[in-house]
Design an enzyme around this catalytic site. Structure first.
Site, short mmCIF file in Angstrom:
data_model
loop_
_atom_site.label_atom_id
_atom_site.label_comp_id
_atom_site.label_asym_id
_atom_site.label_seq_id
_atom_site.Cartn_x
_atom_site.Cartn_y
_atom_site.Cartn_z
N HIS A 1 0.82 -1.22 0.00
CA HIS A 1 0.00 0.00 0.00
C HIS A 1 0.84 1.26 0.00
CE1 HIS A 1 -3.25 -2.76 1.92
NE2 HIS A 1 -3.17 -2.90 0.63
N GLY B 1 -0.49 -10.15 12.21
CA GLY B 1 -1.20 -8.91 12.57
C GLY B 1 -2.03 -8.33 11.45
N SER C 1 -6.09 -8.57 9.68
CA SER C 1 -7.46 -9.11 9.84
C SER C 1 -7.85 -9.95 8.64
CB SER C 1 -8.45 -7.94 10.00
OG SER C 1 -8.32 -7.05 8.91
N1 APR Z 1 -0.21 -8.68 17.76
C1 APR Z 1 -0.79 -9.45 16.81
N2 APR Z 1 -1.91 -9.08 16.14
C2 APR Z 1 -2.46 -7.90 16.48
C3 APR Z 1 -1.93 -7.05 17.47
C4 APR Z 1 -0.75 -7.48 18.11
N3 APR Z 1 -0.15 -6.75 19.07
N4 APR Z 1 -2.73 -5.95 17.57
C5 APR Z 1 -3.73 -6.11 16.67
N5 APR Z 1 -3.58 -7.27 16.03
C6 APR Z 1 -4.40 -7.82 14.93
C7 APR Z 1 -5.88 -7.59 15.08
O1 APR Z 1 -6.47 -8.68 15.79
C8 APR Z 1 -6.32 -7.59 13.61
O2 APR Z 1 -6.61 -8.90 13.15
O3 APR Z 1 -4.01 -7.12 13.77
C9 APR Z 1 -5.10 -7.06 12.87
C10 APR Z 1 -5.26 -5.62 12.38
O4 APR Z 1 -6.27 -5.63 11.42
P1 APR Z 1 -6.59 -4.29 10.60
O5 APR Z 1 -6.68 -3.14 11.54
O6 APR Z 1 -7.74 -4.63 9.72
O7 APR Z 1 -5.30 -4.03 9.72
P2 APR Z 1 -4.88 -4.74 8.36
O8 APR Z 1 -5.28 -6.16 8.36
O9 APR Z 1 -3.45 -4.43 8.14
O10 APR Z 1 -5.75 -3.93 7.27
C11 APR Z 1 -5.45 -4.21 5.93
O11 APR Z 1 -6.94 -2.46 5.25
O12 APR Z 1 -7.67 -0.48 6.02
C12 APR Z 1 -6.94 -1.06 5.00
O13 APR Z 1 -5.09 -0.25 3.76
C13 APR Z 1 -5.52 -0.56 5.05
O14 APR Z 1 -3.46 -1.83 5.02
C14 APR Z 1 -4.75 -1.77 5.59
C15 APR Z 1 -5.61 -2.94 5.13
#
Ligand code: APR
Length: 286
Positions: A139, A230, A232
């Site tokens: 991204h 980490g 979702s």
């Molecule tokens: N250790 C492990 N996992 C963690 C921790 C941690 N300390 N803190 C949070 N998480 C997990 C949460 O449970 C969740 O599953 O990290 C994940 C974060 O999910 P999102 O906030 O959805 O982030 P991401 O998956 O990177 O989103 C993907 O979506 O919004 C768009 O472009 C944006 O790059 C992003 C993409």
């Protein structure tokens, strides 16, 4: 009663298409052996890998940037009203033990002529700050600018990015838009272009860079072990990377606080390690 051959075939076909619902293993010793034997490991990360650096996630608890929801920040409209949102806070963030473990794992592997590739959905460059190299930024990066006219991309760590944005853009409750006149916004200096600059990031609703995607698929198709840390696993195409690798019979290990749509799809050859990755990752890959 014997099933007719067509019934057996139908059943066989059906069972093939049922997603493997058996639970992944959490056997750390078994996983550590896989890491040792791996010749090419891919590590896919999401916002959760930076959570312990103080960078709020998008969808988890506290998954809002102070008073802003990330989607309110990462769109062309948000940028036009307030071009510095996001950079100011991110510049002060530091890598946490998860980033450091990934960088050390990559470094150790290179010394043994093995490969560790890092593919991230994050735009915070914390993997690079921790020492990871050749990071594939799906991204983009908050610390790269792209000219809206000549499309030249370059790194930029200046804060503020231009004088008109000094002391603006820190996401404080009630902070209004900076509303900077366009003639004071940062301009491209590449070959005297003068075009308006924008962050080299993928905003909500925009497509990913074809070359970045091609590089990602190349790594995913040739790895013999894949970690998903980490994320979702709800945003495509990254959400389908792990299931795609698992379908090749390659072990996938998920590191998260909770299960995700990917957890079920990594099945019996996979691993799931629950907990903050700043703790679970170093003990698993170093
Ligand atoms: N250790 C492990 N996992 C963690 C921790 C941690 N300390 N803190 C949070 N998480 C997990 C949460 O449970 C969740 O599953 O990290 C994940 C974060 O999910 P999102 O906030 O959805 O982030 P991401 O998956 O990177 O989103 C993907 O979506 O919004 C768009 O472009 C944006 O790059 C992003 C993409």
């Amino acid at each position: 009663m014997l099933c007719s051959s067509s019934k057996i075939l139908k059943f066989a076909f059906k069972s093939d298409t049922i997603v493997n619902m058996s639970r992944p293993s959490s056997d750390l010793a078994k996983f550590k052996q896989k890491v040792k034997e791996s010749k090419h490991l891919v590590i896919l990360t999401g916002a959760g890998v930076s959570a312990e650096s103080g960078v709020p996630t998008f969808r988890g608890n506290g998954g809002y940037w102070r008073t802003y929801s990330a989607p309110d920040l990462a769109t062309p409209q948000a940028f036009s009203t307030d071009p510095s949102l996001g950079r100011v806070g991110m510049l002060t963030k530091l890598p946490n033990p998860a980033h450091q473990a990934i960088a050390a794992c990559q470094h150790n592997a290179a010394k043994q002529n093995r490969k560790v590739s890092v593919i991230t959905q994050n735009i915070d460059e914390l993997h690079q700050k921790a020492g990871s190299t050749d990071v594939i930024e799906l991204h983009g990066s908050l610390f790269k600018t792209r000219c809206t006219k000549c499309h030249h991309v370059e790194s930029n760590y200046e804060s503020p990015i231009c004088e008109a944005l000094r002391d603006k853009g820190t996401p404080e409750p009630g902070a209004g838009g900076a509303n900077i006149p366009v003639n004071l916004l940062p301009r491209c200096s590449h070959n005297g272009c003068g075009g308006l600059l924008r962050p080299h990031v993928v905003w909500f609703g925009e497509g990913l860079d074809e070359n970045i995607l091609a590089r990602s698929y190349e790594e995913l198709e040739s790895c013999d072990l894949c970690l998903v840390v980490g994320t979702s696993s709800v945003v495509y195409p990254a959400a389908m990377f792990a299931p795609q690798v698992a379908r090749r019979g390659v072990p996938v290990a998920e590191f998260n606080l909770e299960t995700t749509p990917a957890t079920q799809q990594i099945g019996q050859h996979g691993f799931f390690f629950s907990g903050p990755c700043g703790t679970t990752l170093p003990e698993a890959i170093l």
